[in-house]
Structure formats: structure tokens, C-alpha cells
Motif scaffolding. Structure first.
Motif: not given
Length: 333
Positions: A124-139
Motif C-alpha cells: 500500500k505504501t508503494r502504491v501511495t508513493e507511485e500515486l504521489y509521483d504520478q500526481q506530481r508528474t501530472m501537475f
């Protein structure tokens, strides 16, 4: 402690290391118990085996822990539970073995469930980190696109300013034209950044773009056909291509058709692994003979050429006098 946990992940990920650890801890526990045989009072057959089972299960996981527990139980029964040097069992030895089995089962089960919970938490932590990275990239991408589009709007207004400077009477129509283009850009961006549009096939996405344009311009009796393979384009190129298609389709809607309507066709083809080609054509009234569309200095032509350059490609007019018009853009795949 962190090194200890990393070592445990190494043992659990490599079966050979895990079972080797089980055999090694069992052997050390057996040697230690034999060494203590003369110094301990009777009744401690499992004293060194319990830590071995717990350590093996913690570091190497479920099955190596079970192997260590079975070997330890057999060794205790044979060497340290009467009758010695025998696997024969009486009532007392049966109770002793039953006690051992119960304790190691509880220990192994608790450690196994702890590992399972830790693995789920890590996932779950890994998924959260990936989502954070994805959102940061999209932003960051969104910020980049907004900056680019503001520059595009600025260039558009600059072109309209030049037009008005040479023909002041056209100021009203120039502002209306700029407003229309900015509104269409807004529609494109709302569609691009709508989560429901993320997984749309390219053909379906451009079909919706055409539907938006037909609705926005109030065009009647005009059909938009889209023929595109299942290719994937990143947001940046899809945005630029959307603006390019919008400009070309809008041009056909404004100039190509009489009251009886007609057809606009969008076709995307893979020329080779490195290049794609987009053709936007209509079956309207065509281009009057003697007019070179590509050489035109009009605002629409300059916008199309600028957008094609952003794609790293080039645009050319396919003129068929009196039988429709077409534009073709070749760009990197």
C-alpha cells in the motif's frame, strides 16, 4: 534493526538462503542444547530450539520456519526426552511433544501473519508513493501545458493585433475569432484532463472533438468520419494534435460546404515505426484554381504550421480543385 529487516527480506526472497538458514539455526540449536545437557536440570528439552524456530521464521518465512520446527522437534524427542536416543513415545513424551507443537505453531502463525500484514502495508505504501509521483508528474505537466497555452493565446492575439492594424474595421470579427479559438481550447483541455477520457481510444476521442466542433459552430448536415488505429499519444502531443485538428476542421466548416452539407474525414496512419501521418479532408466545394493553400498568409494557415512544428512535423496542402480539400501532417510517432 534496519539491516536486520533487510537481511530478513533477502532470506525470504531467496528460497535456498531461507532453507539454508533453517538448517544452520537448527544445527546451532542442537549443538547448544547438547553442550548444556549436563548443566540443565531435567525438563528443558526445547530450551535452545524455540529461539531457533522463532529466528528462522522471522528471517526466512513460513516454510523454512516449519522445517526448523520439525527438525528441532524430532531432535528433542530423540536426544532429550526419555527414552533417550529413541523415537519411542509414552504418555509423558506425548504431552511434551504436544506442548512443543502447540507453542511453535502459535509462534510460527503469529510471525507469518505479522509478515503478511507488513507486506500488505509495504504494498500500500508503494502504491501511495507511485500515486504521489504520478500526481506530481501530472501537475508539472499541467503547469507546463498551461504555460504553453498561455503563450499560444498570446501569439494568437498578437496575430489578430496585426490583422486589426492593417484593417481596423475587422477589429470586431478578429476579437470574435480569437474568442472562438480560446473557447475551443478550453473545451479541449476540459476533455483532455477529464479522468473519463484518459483511457479513451484515440479515434473515439477525436470523434468527440468533432462532435464538440459541430455543436459549437451550429453546423448542419455535416458528418465527421474518424479512421484511426489504436495508437497511444502522450498528453502533450495529444493536446497539440487536438488543436491542429480543431483548426483544420473549423476551417472546413467555415469555408468548404454549402447548405446541403457534406463530410469531413480524419485519418491517422502509421507510415513506419518512426512516423505518423494525419490527413484532414472534406468533400466540399474545393479550392478555386490558382490558389495555393500552403502559401497562404492567413491566420489559420500560420496557426496550423506552428502547431505542426510543435509536433516536430510538417504540413502540406493536398489540393484537388473543385472536389474538396485536404491537409496532411507528418510527425514523429
Amino acid at each position: 534493526m534496519e539491516r536486520f529487516l533487510r537481511a530478513g527480506r533477502t532470506f525470504r526472497s531467496d528460497g535456498r538462503l531461507g532453507y539454508s538458514l533453517a538448517l544452520a539455526t537448527f544445527a546451532l540449536a542442537l549443538l547448544a542444547r547438547m553442550h548444556l545437557q549436563g548443566t540443565l536440570p531435567p525438563g528443558f528439552p526445547y530450551l535452545t530450539f524455540f529461539p531457533a524456530v522463532i529466528l528462522t521464521t522471522f528471517l526466512a518465512g513460513l516454510w523454512p520456519g516449519i522445517v526448523c520446527a520439525v527438525l528441532s522437534g524430532l531432535a528433542a524427542l530423540y536426544f532429550f526426552i526419555p527414552p533417550f536416543n529413541s523415537f519411542a513415545m509414552d504418555g509423558a513424551s506425548t504431552i511434551a511433544i504436544g506442548f512443543y507443537v502447540f507453542i511453535v505453531t502459535v509462534d510460527i502463525a503469529l510471525i507469518h501473519f505479522m509478515h503478511a500484514a507488513a507486506d500488505r502495508l509495504e504494498a500500500k505504501t508503494r502504491v501511495t508513493e507511485e500515486l504521489y509521483d504520478q500526481q506530481r508528474t501530472m501537475f508539472q505537466e499541467l503547469q507546463h501545458r498551461v504555460a504553453n497555452n498561455m503563450a499560444f493565446v498570446s501569439a494568437l492575439l498578437q496575430l489578430q493585433k496585426r490583422k486589426v492594424a492593417t484593417d481596423p474595421a475587422s477589429a470586431g470579427s478578429a476579437l470574435d475569432e480569437a474568442q472562438s479559438r480560446i473557447e475551443i481550447m478550453s473545451r479541449i483541455h476540459r476533455r483532455l484532463y477529464d479522468p473519463a477520457s484518459v483511457d479513451l481510444p484515440v479515434a473515439e476521442y477525436f470523434q468527440e472533438i468533432c462532435a464538440d466542433l459541430l455543436q459549437a459552430t451550429g453546423a448542419r448536415n455535416i458528418v465527421c468520419l474518424v479512421d484511426m488505429p489504436a495508437v497511444r499519444l502522450d498528453i502533450a502531443r495529444l493536446t497539440t494534435l487536438s488543436l491542429l485538428v480543431t483548426e483544420l476542421v473549423t476551417n472546413s466548416l467555415k469555408h468548404a460546404f454549402a447548405e446541403d452539407g457534406g463530410t469531413i474525414t480524419l485519418k491517422l496512419e502509421q507510415l513506419d515505426p518512426q512516423r505518423l501521418t494525419l490527413t484532414v479532408s472534406d468533400n466540399g466545394r474545393g479550392v478555386p484554381e490558382g490558389i495555393d493553400m500552403a502559401a497562404s498568409k492567413g491566420l489559420g494557415t500560420r496557426i496550423v504550421q506552428s502547431l505542426a512544428a510543435q509536433l516536430g512535423g510538417e504540413v502540406r496542402a493536398l489540393t484537388n480543385f473543385g472536389r474538396g480539400a485536404a491537409w496532411q501532417v507528418v510527425f514523429a510517432a
